[in-house]
Design a protein around this motif. Structure first.
Motif, PDB file in Angstrom:
ATOM      1  N   LEU A 294      29.172  46.077  37.361  1.00  0.00           N
ATOM      2  CA  LEU A 294      30.092  45.340  38.543  1.00  0.00           C
ATOM      3  C   LEU A 294      31.299  44.663  38.119  1.00  0.00           C
ATOM      4  O   LEU A 294      32.340  44.392  38.876  1.00  0.00           O
ATOM      5  CB  LEU A 294      29.358  44.510  39.586  1.00  0.00           C
ATOM      6  CG  LEU A 294      28.161  45.200  40.556  1.00  0.00           C
ATOM      7  CD1 LEU A 294      27.585  44.249  41.457  1.00  0.00           C
ATOM      8  CD2 LEU A 294      28.785  46.191  41.530  1.00  0.00           C
ATOM      9  N   VAL A 302      27.008  37.569  42.693  1.00  0.00           N
ATOM     10  CA  VAL A 302      26.652  38.828  43.510  1.00  0.00           C
ATOM     11  C   VAL A 302      25.608  38.147  44.549  1.00  0.00           C
ATOM     12  O   VAL A 302      25.657  38.633  45.571  1.00  0.00           O
ATOM     13  CB  VAL A 302      26.002  39.844  42.682  1.00  0.00           C
ATOM     14  CG1 VAL A 302      25.783  40.995  43.469  1.00  0.00           C
ATOM     15  CG2 VAL A 302      27.100  40.320  41.583  1.00  0.00           C
ATOM     16  N   PHE A 311      30.952  45.552  47.776  1.00  0.00           N
ATOM     17  CA  PHE A 311      30.846  46.417  46.503  1.00  0.00           C
ATOM     18  C   PHE A 311      30.962  47.801  46.872  1.00  0.00           C
ATOM     19  O   PHE A 311      30.522  48.666  46.075  1.00  0.00           O
ATOM     20  CB  PHE A 311      29.659  45.966  45.908  1.00  0.00           C
ATOM     21  CG  PHE A 311      29.578  44.682  45.181  1.00  0.00           C
ATOM     22  CD1 PHE A 311      30.490  44.294  44.246  1.00  0.00           C
ATOM     23  CD2 PHE A 311      28.601  43.695  45.936  1.00  0.00           C
ATOM     24  CE1 PHE A 311      30.425  42.951  43.764  1.00  0.00           C
ATOM     25  CE2 PHE A 311      28.616  42.407  45.588  1.00  0.00           C
ATOM     26  CZ  PHE A 311      29.412  42.014  44.545  1.00  0.00           C
ATOM     27  N   ARG A 344      34.103  47.980  41.855  1.00  0.00           N
ATOM     28  CA  ARG A 344      34.155  46.779  40.711  1.00  0.00           C
ATOM     29  C   ARG A 344      34.874  45.860  41.246  1.00  0.00           C
ATOM     30  O   ARG A 344      35.610  46.149  42.044  1.00  0.00           O
ATOM     31  CB  ARG A 344      34.271  47.370  39.386  1.00  0.00           C
ATOM     32  CG  ARG A 344      33.151  48.344  38.689  1.00  0.00           C
ATOM     33  CD  ARG A 344      33.770  48.942  37.639  1.00  0.00           C
ATOM     34  NE  ARG A 344      34.484  48.128  36.743  1.00  0.00           N
ATOM     35  CZ  ARG A 344      33.992  47.173  35.691  1.00  0.00           C
ATOM     36  NH1 ARG A 344      32.465  47.407  35.531  1.00  0.00           N
ATOM     37  NH2 ARG A 344      34.501  46.559  35.030  1.00  0.00           N
ATOM     38  N   CYS A 345      34.541  44.670  40.733  1.00  0.00           N
ATOM     39  CA  CYS A 345      35.465  43.536  40.941  1.00  0.00           C
ATOM     40  C   CYS A 345      36.849  43.893  40.487  1.00  0.00           C
ATOM     41  O   CYS A 345      37.706  42.871  40.974  1.00  0.00           O
ATOM     42  CB  CYS A 345      34.878  42.195  40.400  1.00  0.00           C
ATOM     43  SG  CYS A 345      33.381  41.950  41.037  1.00  0.00           S
TER      44      CYS A 345
END
Length: 764
Positions: A294, A302, A311, A344-345
């Protein structure tokens, strides 16, 4: 992790707790015993006070009764002396008819006699006292005086524990007021009715009461001691049981901690993302690998967040959330395998495959899911590349087969055309038609050459070539033909290594790339052609397997045109695929580029975005130093056969017939064989008279290479010229290294064939 307590520490804490409880229990029982003793003493004192009041009321009743009766006559004796206070009373002394003398007794005196009797029999001290006593015996002592003085101030009762003759007594005294009958005697003293005459003093001995209190106190103490002892026994037994329970509990907790640590270690060591969601889809657990996928630093970033909204990409989250809800609600059976994209972030997407398990609570109701996820982005990309490569390979094989068959047809057309042309005079009116046939055959040969290039097959003319020279030649031609508004920029690596390739094929490759780029920019724009040295970089390989390590020559052609979408990029290397209008392109340019690059052990890739232009990159293995000899060195002069014998081996009847006619026209004697086995049979029978074998490589059952090997077994000095429509450089080079003397490529001209045979026979 929480701090661990050793068994000894647990035991010490429990023992200290038991000691504190024991002390508290002892103090409580002691306080209770003291309280009970105090209560007994109070009770005894109350009983003594009650007894004193009873005695007071009894004495007071005697006094009133006697006073109201005016006194009491008793028989005269030494114990009943005359009362001087009654000397004024008439009939103070009476004599009965039988001569017994009776004396009138004063009420107070009579009470004193009764009180003396009570002292002797019961130990009670009781008497009447006053600050103005009529008898000296009724004078008050010190305690009584204090009480009498207090009565004058309004106090009605005095009570206290005092010592009399070394013994403890409860002393009690209440007021004695003057009533009407009392004034007969006390009126002379100045008293009026209602005045306080004095008081009745009662002294109750406390010895018996104290004895009763002691016995009761001892009983209470014994009972409390028994209760205390039973409590201590229970406390000891309870403490031992508690210690055993705590030790068992601590062992269980230690086992749980060990299991948790082991499970956590498994989670952290896993190469998969481990993800736990509750019923609402919120993250409750994630391992380190999940954080890496992630792109977050720690699980805290998270845990607690709603998985689907945080997400998953917007276009996927509703569908995946709906599957999750139906799974939790029991509407569908367990979805054990699932694939979807995650966000993903940093905003990039990754492809994930999931294996799910439902977690149930104690009531058997789904409480969430435990999921293992694998990042399959690279695998998906590799699978797509493999499918693309397999598709291109299949298309290449199809194109090669079609080109081979077309080559054979064109060889016949071209060969027969040449035979016709050689038999015509310059004034023959049909000569122009034959020449048109030959031109059409050559154009067809160009088309099959492109198809064979895509199929990774070439003409066999491999040389160590510097691509910079080819680029400069192509750019020179393009500058003269393209619009002046199309800007051609060249950036060439000065120390560029050579590449082992067919120079004409490579020139065609560069030309195709440049023309495609020029078409993309239209009437005006910029096209940049660049060469460079590239070390092995798998990221540049889009189609085909990964390149081996080593040095490569990179050729890139970049334009600033409209670019292509992903679907177009994926199909760009397919033969006959084109975005141009019908009739303006055959769709073989980029497919030929792909075939040539991969055929030379390299790769081709396209990078393009709509509105951002396109870049086509070709990577080719760098050549070792030196220049390779061409596999063919055909002579430009037609050589005659002069009666030499040629064995023509080809599975195509048209090719055999054409070869026979051409060779006959050149003055050769000809034998033909339709297969490798027939060629071996004929050569075994006639090898002494056969000068050259013209051998086709691509034949069913026994190909040219196998046939050549068998011919050499018959005669190691056999002279063989290879004939093929799609020479594979590796096979051709192997046969040439093994003794074959030349190669001719179908469709061939009579002059090429004559030169190859003359070189084979005579070395010229």
């Amino acid at each position: 992790m929480g701090t661990r307590s050793s068994p000894s520490k647990v035991t010490q804490r429990s023992k200290r707790l038991a000691l504190f409880v024991a002390i508290g229990w002892t103090v409580s029982l002691a306080a209770l015993s003291i309280g009970d003793i105090v209560q007994v003493q109070r009770y005894v004192l109350a009983m003594a006070r009650f007894e004193a009041r009873g005695a007071f009321n009894k004495d007071l009743s005697y006094l009133r009764w006697i006073a109201r009766k005016g006194g009491l006559y008793v028989k005269s004796s030494a114990n009943t002396p005359g009362n001087p206070q009654l000397k004024l009373v008439p009939q103070r002394v009476l004599t009965t008819s039988d001569g017994v003398q009776l004396k009138l007794v004063h009420p107070a005196y009579m009470s004193q006699q009764v009180q003396s009797l009570g002292l002797k029999q019961y130990g009670f001290r009781s008497r009447i006292t006053s600050l103005k006593p009529m008898r000296p015996a009724n004078r008050p002592d010190r305690w009584e005086r204090r009480a009498l003085l207090a009565f004058e101030t309004g106090t009605e009762e005095s009570l206290s524990l005092e010592q009399i003759e070394g013994r403890e007594y409860l002393r009690f005294m209440r007021t004695l007021t003057a009533e009407g009958p009392c004034l007969k005697c006390h009126g002379a003293q100045g008293y009026a009715e209602g005045d306080v005459l004095g008081g009745i003093s009662i002294s109750v001995p406390m010895k018996e009461h104290r004895a009763v209190a002691s016995r009761a106190s001892l009983t209470f103490v014994g009972e409390h001691a028994a209760i205390w002892l039973l409590g201590l026994v229970g406390l000891v037994l309870g403490t031992r049981s508690l210690l055993r329970h705590q030790l068992r509990q601590q062992k269980h907790e230690q086992l749980l901690r060990d299991e948790h640590q082991r499970a956590q270690a498994y989670l952290e060591a896993s190469a998969m993302m481990i993800l736990a969601l509750d019923r609402d889809g919120c993250v409750t657990e994630i391992n380190r690998r999940g954080c890496e996928i992630l792109g977050v630093e720690s699980p805290d970033a998270v845990i607690g967040r709603e998985w689907f909204s945080a997400f998953l990409p917007a276009e996927d989250r509703n569908q995946v959330r709906e599957v999750f809800k139906r799974l939790i609600n029991g509407e569908v059976r367990g979805v054990r395998y699932f694939e979807n994209r995650i966000l993903r972030c940093d905003g990039t997407l990754r492809e994930m495959s999931w294996r799910n398990a439902i977690v149930y609570d104690e009531a058997g109701v789904p409480a969430g899911t435990l999921t293992s996820g694998e990042d399959i982005t690279d695998r998906k990309r590799a699978e797509a590349q493999l499918r693309e490569a397999q598709k291109m390979k299949a298309i290449g094989a199809l194109a090669g087969g079609v080109a081979h068959d077309m080559n054979n047809v064109l060889a016949v057309v071209h060969g027969l055309g040449e035979l016709l042309l050689h038999g015509m005079s310059a004034a023959d009116p049909k000569r122009g038609d034959v020449e048109e046939i030959l031109q059409a055959a050559k154009r067809g040969q160009k088309l099959t050459s492109d198809l064979l290039g895509f199929a990774r097959k070439g003409s066999g003319k491999v040389e160590s070539t510097n691509i910079n020279g080819i680029v400069e030649d192509v750019v020179g031609m393009l500058r003269r033909t393209l619009s002046k508004k199309v800007e051609l920029e060249v950036a060439l690596e000065v120390e560029l290594p050579n590449v082992d390739c067919d120079p004409s094929q490579m020139a065609n490759l560069v030309m195709n790339l440049c023309l495609n780029a020029a078409d993309a920019v239209g009437e005006s724009g910029s096209v940049t052609i660049a060469t460079r040295i590239v070390e092995h970089d798998p990221s540049l390989v889009r189609v085909g397997s990964e390149l081996p390590a080593g040095r490569y020559v990179g050729l890139s052609v970049q334009d600033d045109g409209e670019g292509m979408d992903d679907a177009t990029v994926r199909r760009a290397f397919e033969p006959f695929f084109t975005t141009k209008p019908l009739g303006e392109g055959a769709g073989l340019g980029l497919s030929m580029v792909y075939g040539v690059a991969t055929g030379l052990g390299g790769a081709a890739a396209i990078e393009s975005e709509q509105g951002q232009g396109t870049t086509v990159t070709v990577l080719l293995p760098a050549s070792p130093t030196g220049t390779r000899d061409a596999l063919t060195t055909p002579s430009q002069h037609v050589q005659r056969g002069h009666g030499a014998t040629i064995l023509v081996v080809d599975d195509e009847a048209m090719i055999r017939n054409l070869g026979e006619r051409m060779l006959t026209s050149l003055g050769y004697r000809v034998r033909v064989a339709s297969s490798g086995a027939e060629a071996i049979e004929q050569y075994a029978a006639h090898h002494a008279t056969i000068d050259v074998v013209l051998l086709d490589l691509a034949m069913p059952l026994m190909d040219g290479a196998e046939c050549y090997s068998e011919l050499k077994k018959i005669d190691p000095a056999v002279v063989v010229v290879i004939c093929t429509g799609h020479t594979e450089s590796a096979t051709a080079a192997t046969l040439l290294a093994d003794g074959a003397v030349g190669v001719v490529t179908k469709p061939f001209e009579i002059s090429e064939l004559a030169a190859a045979l003359a070189h084979a026979r005579l070395g010229v």
